[in-house]
Enzyme design. Structure first.
Site, PDB file in Angstrom:
ATOM      1  N   GLY A 159      -9.825  -1.045   4.728  1.00 41.17           N
ATOM      2  CA  GLY A 159      -8.386  -0.885   4.614  1.00 41.17           C
ATOM      3  C   GLY A 159      -7.751  -0.091   5.725  1.00 41.17           C
ATOM      4  O   GLY A 159      -6.570   0.286   5.645  1.00 41.17           O
ATOM      5  N   LYS A 194       5.594   4.046  17.995  1.00 43.52           N
ATOM      6  CA  LYS A 194       5.646   5.440  17.573  1.00 43.52           C
ATOM      7  C   LYS A 194       6.045   6.343  18.742  1.00 43.52           C
ATOM      8  O   LYS A 194       6.789   7.316  18.562  1.00 43.52           O
ATOM      9  CB  LYS A 194       4.291   5.860  17.004  1.00 43.52           C
ATOM     10  CG  LYS A 194       3.923   5.132  15.719  1.00 43.52           C
ATOM     11  CD  LYS A 194       2.489   5.408  15.313  1.00 43.52           C
ATOM     12  CE  LYS A 194       2.113   4.658  14.049  1.00 43.52           C
ATOM     13  NZ  LYS A 194       0.689   4.812  13.687  1.00 43.52           N
ATOM     14  N   THR A 206       0.810  -1.211   0.000  1.00 44.38           N
ATOM     15  CA  THR A 206       0.000   0.000   0.000  1.00 44.38           C
ATOM     16  C   THR A 206       0.846   1.264   0.000  1.00 44.38           C
ATOM     17  O   THR A 206       0.625   2.179  -0.803  1.00 44.38           O
ATOM     18  CB  THR A 206      -0.939   0.003   1.222  1.00 44.38           C
ATOM     19  OG1 THR A 206      -1.794  -1.134   1.158  1.00 44.38           O
ATOM     20  CG2 THR A 206      -1.791   1.260   1.247  1.00 44.38           C
ATOM     21  N   VAL A 207       1.840   1.329   0.895  1.00 43.41           N
ATOM     22  CA  VAL A 207       2.655   2.538   1.009  1.00 43.41           C
ATOM     23  C   VAL A 207       3.569   2.705  -0.196  1.00 43.41           C
ATOM     24  O   VAL A 207       3.681   3.797  -0.760  1.00 43.41           O
ATOM     25  CB  VAL A 207       3.479   2.516   2.316  1.00 43.41           C
ATOM     26  CG1 VAL A 207       4.438   3.700   2.369  1.00 43.41           C
ATOM     27  CG2 VAL A 207       2.544   2.534   3.521  1.00 43.41           C
ATOM     28  N   LYS A 265       7.865   1.798  11.347  1.00 45.35           N
ATOM     29  CA  LYS A 265       7.949   2.132  12.769  1.00 45.35           C
ATOM     30  C   LYS A 265       8.441   0.974  13.629  1.00 45.35           C
ATOM     31  O   LYS A 265       9.147   1.175  14.606  1.00 45.35           O
ATOM     32  CB  LYS A 265       6.623   2.656  13.298  1.00 45.35           C
ATOM     33  CG  LYS A 265       5.428   1.732  13.173  1.00 45.35           C
ATOM     34  CD  LYS A 265       4.530   2.160  12.055  1.00 45.35           C
ATOM     35  CE  LYS A 265       3.248   1.370  11.982  1.00 45.35           C
ATOM     36  NZ  LYS A 265       2.422   1.765  10.831  1.00 45.35           N
TER      37      LYS A 265
END
Length: 328
Positions: free
Chosen positions: A186, A204, A13-14, A104
């Protein structure tokens, strides 16, 4: 017009989002920066898989094809998990390529080592996309540090959890029902454990701790509680009192330098800056010695928030403003 050649490690996706933005905003980036951005190579696990078309770009399963290419300037890393991402980025830095990561899980643990390695090799290691999606919290804290001192960082760092809590409150749906909807849309992974259990927000928080305070607390000393223990009754009872549950990650530095961190559901009232942050939005409050409390809010889940943050890092490396990377 000079060209900057980039490679993308991972095309989920990214990775696809990075490619789409670089293509969709190609002319705007050229006009603003004076550079043509060329996606030279993309690393995938299976070349035979049907995926978004990338004409003119080399698709490879061998990372060495990318690392051995001296024409590469910048590497985007969009792989899931600590390995092989950490090994790949260590080798990338050693080759002298600038690095932009969204990982992350890897960066929470190995970020300090990568940053030191990058400094030694005089290359940039950028990681805005590791934390809070489309909220530019890394650049914000970085700009504050020279003139101020951060005392506390807290906020909603997981868009999936925030979406679930919002839908449970607004529609009276069970945790399980909203989780299924989040997966269908999603917003949640097939295995949502890290999101709803709090580990994603924790990682994070550790990245922000390193940035703001130059260190992290011992991980085992930070209590982590997810939202998966909250029931629709809990949410309804809170609403009766005009209160809302928010999943908050919080890190504070004490006067003696001790770090105190926590991750878990918190009940807040209408006067709290996180009260109105709904859906997949993230929000981060930075408490500083001189400026006071600064709150940033923005989208925290989906293809474009993360990918746009990574393209923004690329434009920071180039030395130009990042607004040309934004999509409508």
């Amino acid at each position: 017009m000079p060209t900057i050649k980039v490679a993308i490690l991972g095309f989920g996706t990214v990775g696809e989002g990075i490619y789409r933005i670089l293509q969709e905003r190609k002319e705007a980036i050229q006009k603003e920066t004076g550079y043509t951005i060329d996606v030279d190579s993309i690393l995938v696990r299976n070349k035979g898989k049907v995926r978004f078309a990338t004409p003119g770009t080399k698709i490879t399963e061998d990372v060495q094809e990318i690392l051995s290419n001296p024409e590469i300037d910048v590497v985007f890393e969009a792989i899931v998990g600590e390995e092989p991402a950490y090994t790949y980025l260590s080798e990338t830095i050693e080759k002298g390529f600038h690095v932009i990561t969204a990982n992350k899980a890897m960066f929470a643990k190995h970020g300090p080592a990568l940053l030191k390695h990058g400094q030694f090799r005089d290359v940039k290691v950028c990681y805005e996309a590791t934390t809070a999606g489309g909220v530019p919290i890394i650049r914000t804290i970085s700009s504050l540090l020279p003139a101020d001192r951060v005392r506390r960082v807290r906020g909603i760092l997981n868009g999936t959890s925030n979406f679930i809590l919002t839908k449970m409150r607004e529609e009276g749906l069970s945790f399980e029902a909203v989780l299924r909807e989040a997966q269908a849309r999603g917003f949640a992974e097939a295995d949502p454990t890290d999101d709803v259990g709090g580990m994603d927000a924790f990682r994070k928080l550790m990245i922000l701790s390193t940035l703001a305070f130059g260190k992290q607390p011992d991980w085992q000393d930070v209590p982590i509680v997810g939202i998966d223990r909250l029931t629709i009754t809990d949410i309804a009872d809170a609403s009766k009192g005009n209160l809302r549950y928010r999943h908050v990650a919080d890190i504070t530095i004490e006067a003696d330098g001790t770090l105190r961190g926590s991750v878990g559901p918190v009940l807040i009232g209408p006067d709290h800056p996180l009260y109105g942050v709904d859906g997949v939005d993230n929000a981060v409050i930075v408490d500083t010695e001189h400026l006071g409390a600064l709150t940033l809010i923005g989208p925290g889940a989906g293809m474009y928030p993360t990918a746009s943050a990574m393209v923004g890092d690329l434009l920071q490396i180039i030395g130009k403003r990042e607004t040309v990377a934004l999509t409508s």
